[in-house]
Design a protein around this motif. Structure first.
Motif, mmCIF file in Angstrom:
data_model
loop_
_atom_site.group_PDB
_atom_site.id
_atom_site.type_symbol
_atom_site.label_atom_id
_atom_site.label_comp_id
_atom_site.label_asym_id
_atom_site.label_seq_id
_atom_site.Cartn_x
_atom_site.Cartn_y
_atom_site.Cartn_z
ATOM 1 N N ALA A 1 20.366 6.530 37.083
ATOM 2 C CA ALA A 1 20.477 7.799 37.807
ATOM 3 C C ALA A 1 20.821 8.945 36.867
ATOM 4 C CB ALA A 1 21.535 7.681 38.906
ATOM 5 N N PHE B 1 18.387 20.078 47.425
ATOM 6 C CA PHE B 1 16.988 19.827 47.770
ATOM 7 C C PHE B 1 16.284 21.139 48.120
ATOM 8 C CE2 PHE B 1 13.411 18.550 50.387
ATOM 9 C CZ PHE B 1 12.921 17.432 49.726
ATOM 10 N N VAL C 1 12.587 16.031 45.106
ATOM 11 C CA VAL C 1 12.591 14.618 45.472
ATOM 12 C C VAL C 1 13.228 13.769 44.381
ATOM 13 C CG1 VAL C 1 11.100 12.617 45.887
ATOM 14 C CG2 VAL C 1 10.616 14.795 47.031
ATOM 15 N N LEU C 2 12.940 14.086 43.127
ATOM 16 C CA LEU C 2 13.524 13.334 42.017
ATOM 17 C C LEU C 2 15.043 13.489 41.989
ATOM 18 C CD1 LEU C 2 10.926 14.096 39.207
ATOM 19 C CD2 LEU C 2 11.454 11.835 40.157
ATOM 20 N N LEU D 1 17.013 14.167 44.509
ATOM 21 C CA LEU D 1 17.569 13.440 45.651
ATOM 22 C C LEU D 1 17.497 11.929 45.416
ATOM 23 C CD1 LEU D 1 18.802 13.906 48.448
ATOM 24 C CD2 LEU D 1 16.514 13.657 49.425
ATOM 25 N N SER D 2 16.435 11.480 44.765
ATOM 26 C CA SER D 2 16.306 10.049 44.492
ATOM 27 C C SER D 2 17.384 9.575 43.521
ATOM 28 C CB SER D 2 14.918 9.739 43.926
ATOM 29 O OG SER D 2 14.770 10.254 42.610
ATOM 30 N N ALA D 3 17.779 10.438 42.577
ATOM 31 C CA ALA D 3 18.853 10.082 41.646
ATOM 32 C C ALA D 3 20.160 9.879 42.398
ATOM 33 C CB ALA D 3 19.018 11.181 40.595
ATOM 34 N N THR D 4 20.424 10.753 43.369
ATOM 35 C CA THR D 4 21.623 10.602 44.185
ATOM 36 C C THR D 4 21.567 9.308 44.991
ATOM 37 O OG1 THR D 4 21.967 12.986 44.387
ATOM 38 C CG2 THR D 4 22.954 11.589 46.089
ATOM 39 N N ALA D 5 20.430 9.049 45.615
ATOM 40 C CA ALA D 5 20.281 7.837 46.416
ATOM 41 C C ALA D 5 20.490 6.588 45.564
ATOM 42 C CB ALA D 5 18.896 7.818 47.070
ATOM 43 N N PHE D 6 19.967 6.603 44.347
ATOM 44 C CA PHE D 6 20.104 5.453 43.457
ATOM 45 C C PHE D 6 21.548 5.301 42.998
ATOM 46 C CE2 PHE D 6 19.655 2.958 39.603
ATOM 47 C CZ PHE D 6 18.664 2.043 39.937
ATOM 48 N N GLU E 1 24.000 18.125 48.738
ATOM 49 C CA GLU E 1 22.705 17.478 48.562
ATOM 50 C C GLU E 1 21.602 18.225 49.303
ATOM 51 O OE1 GLU E 1 21.941 15.163 46.471
ATOM 52 O OE2 GLU E 1 24.025 14.949 45.845
ATOM 53 N N VAL F 1 17.774 10.647 35.158
ATOM 54 C CA VAL F 1 16.790 11.368 35.970
ATOM 55 C C VAL F 1 16.728 12.869 35.685
ATOM 56 C CG1 VAL F 1 16.167 11.995 38.353
ATOM 57 C CG2 VAL F 1 16.793 9.647 37.792
#
Length: 311
Positions: free
Chosen positions: A169, A125, A138-139, A141-146, A121, A172
């Motif tokens: 996710a 990034f 950021v998008l 990483l946000s997919a991973t977080a979601f 990850e 994305v």
């Protein structure tokens, strides 16, 4: 195009088609780490990325940018999948489809798997930020977080709507591809996102129908495992109709031509017909035909979109 045909993807995948699991254990340490990333799922995600980049550019974008975006996307998706395996190692032991995964067989220690995932990850990034832009990083990483926070840790074990919400996710990558080219988001990528969002439930539920007993054994409330078959298929049909509507909306929004338009209509009709046939022929074999066709659908649809832009 036969609904029962082998899924079409760039690599043709492996004998037996695509499945969201590991049928055979890896035979080496490197192979085990690769298996953690679920490479077959990554390929399916990347299928949507490059065509979206072409659409965003209105031509073939910088090949270097394409490579960077694919590398970053692969690292991000691989890390997310590895974290998913780390979290789900307890229930993976209970499902026949996943009993050969590296954390179940002991090929990789859980701590090592988590460190590996987090490193992927961080690398994703860094690659996307340095090679594309901060928005795409950021998008991703946000997919991973979601995927990890909302789907894996929360919804998967608690809600029959787990894949409906958590599957966002997987949509994305189209946003990542678009933003890598334009450093912004507009209506077009959000329509693509919606199409992939609605595609995910019928795609995954078709697989879950065959493996419903696995999900029951692991106490995972995947929709086909907890509701009557006809209810699950009605949900599949509803999501398929919404998906097809989004793919057709893309025609005026993105000013696409005949190649994409005809393909979207024909493929959409075939996908919808396959889910209706499944309702009339409620068998595991038919559900796997729908699952296989759903992969072909995405590959050919996004391929047609690419050709429409380039030709």
């Amino acid at each position: 195009m036969s609904v029962g045909s082998r899924p079409i993807v760039p690599s043709r995948l492996a004998p037996g088609g695509v499945a969201h699991g590991s049928r055979k254990p890896a035979t080496s340490t490197i192979g085990s780490y690769i298996a953690l990333t679920k490479p077959r799922i990554i390929e399916l995600l990347l299928i949507t990325t490059v065509p979206t980049m072409v659409l965003a550019e209105g031509a073939w974008p910088s090949t270097w940018l394409v490579l960077i975006t694919l590398i970053g996307g692969t690292l991000a998706a691989g890390g997310a999948n590895a974290i998913n395996m780390y979290v789900d190692r307890d229930i993976d032991r209970l499902m026949k489809r996943t009993q050969n995964r590296p954390l179940v067989t002991g090929a990789i220690a859980p701590r090592n798997a988590l460190i590996f995932a987090l490193c992927l990850e961080v690398a994703a990034f860094a690659v996307l930020w340095a090679g594309a832009n901060l928005l795409s990083a950021v998008l991703a990483l946000s997919a991973t977080a979601f995927y990890v926070g909302v789907y894996t840790l929360w919804l998967k074990r608690t809600s029959r709507q787990n894949i409906v919400i958590g599957g966002a996710a997987g949509a994305v990558p189209v946003l990542v591809g678009w933003s890598a080219v334009t450093n912004s988001l507009s209506l077009t990528p959000w329509v693509l996102f919606a199409a992939m969002f609605f595609w995910t439930p019928p795609h995954f539920w078709a697989l879950a129908i065959k493996y419903a007993d696995d999900y029951r054994a692991a106490n995972v409330p995947m929709l086909p495992a907890v509701v009557p078959f006809d209810h699950a298929v009605r949900q599949m049909i509803g999501h398929t109709i919404a998906m097809v509507a989004c793919t057709l909306l893309l025609i005026p929004v993105a000013d696409l031509g005949a190649i994409y338009s005809v393909t979207a209509v024909v493929l959409g009709a075939a996908f919808l017909a396959s889910t209706i046939v499944l309702a009339k022929r409620p068998t595991a074999a038919m559900s796997m035909r729908v699952f296989g066709f759903s992969i072909t659908y995405v590959t050919v649809l996004f391929g047609a979109m690419t050709l429409d832009v380039l030709l």
